[in-house]
Design an enzyme around this catalytic site. Sequence first.
Site, PDB file in Angstrom:
ATOM      1  N   HIS A 165     -15.015  -9.122 -24.796  1.00 30.94           N
ATOM      2  CA  HIS A 165     -15.910  -7.743 -24.693  1.00 30.94           C
ATOM      3  C   HIS A 165     -17.104  -7.883 -25.273  1.00 30.94           C
ATOM      4  O   HIS A 165     -18.132  -6.986 -25.166  1.00 30.94           O
ATOM      5  CB  HIS A 165     -15.081  -6.659 -24.993  1.00 30.94           C
ATOM      6  N   ASP A 392     -14.231 -10.397  -1.645  1.00 30.65           N
ATOM      7  CA  ASP A 392     -13.773 -11.082  -0.540  1.00 30.65           C
ATOM      8  C   ASP A 392     -13.859 -12.473  -0.721  1.00 30.65           C
ATOM      9  O   ASP A 392     -14.960 -12.924  -0.455  1.00 30.65           O
ATOM     10  CB  ASP A 392     -13.939 -10.721   1.030  1.00 30.65           C
TER      11      ASP A 392
END
Length: 451
Positions: A165, A392
Site C-alpha cells: 500500500h 478481460d
Amino acid sequence: MADITIVSSSMFQPQNINQTGQKKIHLTPFDLDILYVDYPQRGLLFPKPDPETHFISRLKTSLSTALEIYFPFAGRLVKVNNLEDNTVSFYIDCDNGLGARFVHAESKSLSVSDILQPHCSVPDFMNHFFPVFNVKSCDGVSEPLLTIQVTEIKDGVFISFCYNHLVADGVSMWGFFHTWSKICSSGSDFVHQPLVLKRWFLDGIDYPIHIPVSETETSPPPPRNNELSSVPITEDRVFHFTKKNISDLKAKANSEVGSSDLKISSLQAVSAHMWRSIIRHNALSREGETHCKVAVDIRQRMNPPLEKECFGNMVYLPTATATVGELLDRGLGWAALQISKFVSSQTNEKHKTFAEEWIRNFPIIKSGVGSRMAGDSIVVAGSARFEVYNNDFGWGKPIAVRAGPGNSISGKLVLFQGIDEGSIDIQATLWSDVLVNLLADVEFLEHVTIV
C-alpha cells in the site's frame, strides 16, 4: 483445508528496466502512516479458458510488459538507518530489477459453485486463493511489492493480487490490472501512455522523512487473559445492493436530512446503513463512541489538483464519530450526514495540516491482535467506481470479485462494483455473532438483496 497446490512460483521483471525514468520514490506522511498495514488483497473469478490458448504463458508474458509501464511494482522498499540522529527513513527503489512474483496454483476438486456459495457466504478456503498472509507494508524491504496468484479450478480460474500500500492505492492497482488484461488480450496492439507519478510534496517538508527508531518498533500485546480463544471469530459475507436498494436508501437519507446544504450520495447512504446496522448488534454502551472511516481519494482535493489517474497512494481515511446512542436514535439521514461532513472537509489545507502534525508526532498505525477493533468502528475501503468487471484477459469477463484476508478486523467493509449496472457489493468481515444477528435484522434486510 482446500486442496490447492502450488504448481510454480517465479519472479517477473519489466521487459525493459532501462526506460523506467524515475529511480526513487520518496514516501509522504500519507504513505508512512500505513507502514504496518497488511497488503490489500483482491481477486477476480473468471470462466475457464481453453487450455489450448496456453493462457498461463500469455499471462506471464503480458505481466512483464505491464510491469514495464507500472515499473514501481517491480521495485523494493528500502529502509535507511540514519545513525547520526537515530532515525530511519524509507523510499521505493524502482531500479533494482527484482520484479513481481507470479504464483501458479491449482485445485482439482473445487469449482465455481464452491466459491459462489448460497447467500454470498465467503468460504474459509478462499484465503488460499491469495498468495501472501500477514505481510505488512514495511516488509516490502524483502517481499515483492506485487504478487499475483492464478489458481485453476475445475471450471474456472481465480486471478488475485496482493500489493504494497506504500506504493499504490486502489485507483492505481486497478489501473494496472486493467492494463495487464488489455495487454494480455490484445498483445502488441495495446498502446498505453507513460505512467504519471504523483508529484505532491508539501512545502517545508524535507524528504526523505526521518522517523525516530522508537516509532518503528512494534510488539503487539498478547490477547486478553493470554488466551487466543478470547479473540472472537470473524466471518466474511457479501451483501448485494441493487440499483433500487441504493436509490431507496439515498432518497430516505436525503429526506431525513431535509434542508441541509449537503446532499447525501449513494455511497454515503449505503455506508450509513451498514454502520448503523452493524453497531446495533455489537452490544456497545450507548454512551460509548463509534467511528466510521471511509477511504477518500484526495487527488482532486489537492491545490493544485493532481492528475486523476496519477500513480501512487493518495488515499486518506476521514473519520465520522458519534455516540452509539446518537447513531441509533437519530436515523439514517443523520448518520449519512456525519459521513458527508467529514468527506466534504477533506481539503488541501486539511491534508497539509495532517502531514505537518504527522511529522511532529509520527502516529503510525500499529496492527496485530493487540490492536483489534473493539467492535466500535467500521472501515469502508474499495470503491464502486472501480470497473472490476471490465477486465478481460482474452477469454471472457469476470464472474465475481472477492477480497482476501488481509487486515481482517471486524468491521472491515470492502466495496465493489456490482455485476448488475448501478449495483454495489460489499464484502463485510464481522464477528460471527454480529453476522448472525445482522442476517435476522428485518430493518437491515429491507434494503439489502440476499442472492
